[in-house]
Design an enzyme around this catalytic site. Structure first.
Site, PDB file in Angstrom:
ATOM      1  N   ASN A 150       0.827  -1.208   0.000  1.00  0.00           N
ATOM      2  CA  ASN A 150       0.000   0.000   0.000  1.00  0.00           C
ATOM      3  C   ASN A 150       0.861   1.258   0.000  1.00  0.00           C
ATOM      4  OD1 ASN A 150      -2.518  -1.308   0.014  1.00  0.00           O
ATOM      5  ND2 ASN A 150      -2.418  -1.605   2.230  1.00  0.00           N
ATOM      6  N   THR A 155      -1.688  -9.927   4.469  1.00  0.00           N
ATOM      7  CA  THR A 155      -2.700  -9.010   3.943  1.00  0.00           C
ATOM      8  C   THR A 155      -2.088  -7.992   2.993  1.00  0.00           C
ATOM      9  OG1 THR A 155      -2.484  -7.661   5.957  1.00  0.00           O
ATOM     10  CG2 THR A 155      -4.257  -9.299   5.904  1.00  0.00           C
ATOM     11  N   ASN A 171      -2.818  -7.038  -4.288  1.00  0.00           N
ATOM     12  CA  ASN A 171      -1.812  -7.792  -3.533  1.00  0.00           C
ATOM     13  C   ASN A 171      -1.154  -8.877  -4.373  1.00  0.00           C
ATOM     14  OD1 ASN A 171      -2.274  -6.333  -1.206  1.00  0.00           O
ATOM     15  ND2 ASN A 171      -3.573  -7.885  -0.247  1.00  0.00           N
ATOM     16  N   HIS A 187     -11.152  -5.130   3.405  1.00  0.00           N
ATOM     17  CA  HIS A 187     -10.648  -6.412   2.903  1.00  0.00           C
ATOM     18  C   HIS A 187      -9.907  -7.246   3.953  1.00  0.00           C
ATOM     19  CE1 HIS A 187     -11.242  -4.656  -1.160  1.00  0.00           C
ATOM     20  NE2 HIS A 187     -10.602  -3.602  -0.698  1.00  0.00           N
ATOM     21  N   ASP A 188      -8.823  -6.678   4.483  1.00  0.00           N
ATOM     22  CA  ASP A 188      -7.871  -7.451   5.279  1.00  0.00           C
ATOM     23  C   ASP A 188      -8.446  -7.934   6.603  1.00  0.00           C
ATOM     24  OD1 ASP A 188      -6.172  -6.835   3.217  1.00  0.00           O
ATOM     25  OD2 ASP A 188      -5.119  -5.246   4.310  1.00  0.00           O
TER      26      ASP A 188
END
Length: 309
Positions: free
Chosen positions: A40, A125, A166, A239-240
């Protein structure tokens, strides 16, 4: 109660940060360590962000190790359009009280898995670079890894038309992990997009009277704004966080046993996860893939966790 031993490998990131916050108050979990990866944001930023969140939730005794700064073979790319320049834009968080470990992230993973007196679950993640490096250097650690519960992939993409960020960021690492033979649980976009922090959810968070919930509310407001701008979503998909939720409440998830392979060579499809939902390839099952989330149950879990602070 026997606690589930976890290593969190992350690139905070708003949703990674909230995943750490959820994990830290779960009595069923023991966080052995936190490792970081470039994703990120650049590695120094993601590591600083992890340390700041650890301070926020008093995880001051948990080792935080800086991991891979680059993908295995590709050029690094980050996501400032989603997470801001810092990787964690929104709230004002104080500088961390400590620095990261001098041990490299993948060496920390190897050491913690080897030292553990019980099987370890790894929760990646971000890009899977650290996990691939650890498996390459010490393949014997597979014997003490219970599961890898990861966020990544999906039957569609968010960074290219077919690839999720990812996996796309380091597809060679992802392929090594999926081909490892370790049991893998996949929280892909199909299910993480069901975990939307809508205005109603954020309002619930903001009603909780503690500093951690206040910070989470600010994280969600920023995250929701960038998802509105980039994808026209009416909320932020966290998400994570689903990787942690799965470890403590698997009954919230409808999963399917599938084969997943990772495309590394396609001109337009590199980073795509090929999820064989209907068994058309005949390849051996190597993953559980998330299909449906009990959304109400998930947010109840999250809200109750925040109230514990």
């Amino acid at each position: 109660m026997t606690k589930r031993k976890i290593i969190m490998d992350c690139d905070p990131g708003h949703d990674d940060a909230i995943a750490i916050i959820l994990a830290a108050v779960q009595p069923q979990l023991e966080i052995l360590g936190i490792t970081t990866v470039s994703g990120n944001a650049e590695i120094e930023k993601t590591t600083m962000n992890a340390l700041k969140i650890c301070d926020l939730v008093s995880l001051t005794d948990v080792v935080v190790s800086k991991g891979a700064s680059e993908p295995l073979v590709r050029l690094r790319e980050t996501a400032p359009g989603i997470h801001g320049d810092s990787g964690l834009d929104g709230p004002e968080l104080p500088e961390p009280s400590r620095s990261w470990s001098e041990e490299h992230g993948f060496d920390t993973i190897i050491r913690l898995v080897k030292e553990s007196n019980g099987p370890v679950t790894i929760l990646p993640t971000g890009p899977l670079t650290n996990i691939a490096l650890a498996l390459s250097k010490a393949p014997e650690i597979k014997d003490n890894i219970e599961e890898i519960v990861l966020m990544g992939g999906g039957t569609f993409g968010n960074w290219t038309p077919t690839a999720e960020f990812n996996i796309w960021a380091d597809p060679e690492a992802a392929k090594k992990v999926f081909d490892s033979g370790i049991p893998i649980v996949v929280m892909g976009l199909d299910i993480t997009h069901q975990a939307l922090a809508t205005k109603e959810v954020i309002d619930q968070v903001n009603k909780i009277d503690n500093n951690v919930a206040k910070i989470v509310g600010e994280l969600l407001v920023f995250f929701a704004s960038t998802y509105k701008e980039m994808f026209d979503f009416d909320g932020a998909p966290v998400h994570d966080v689903l990787t942690v939720a799965y470890c403590v409440a698997p009954e919230l998830f409808k999963m399917k046993d599938v084969n997943i392979t990772v495309e590394t060579k396609g001109e337009f499809t590199s980073g795509t996860t090929l999820i064989d939902l209907h068994g058309v390839t005949g390849r051996e099952v190597n993953a559980k893939f998330g299909l449906e989330l009990d959304v109400e149950g998930f947010w109840k879990l999250m809200i109750e966790a925040l109230k514990k602070y």
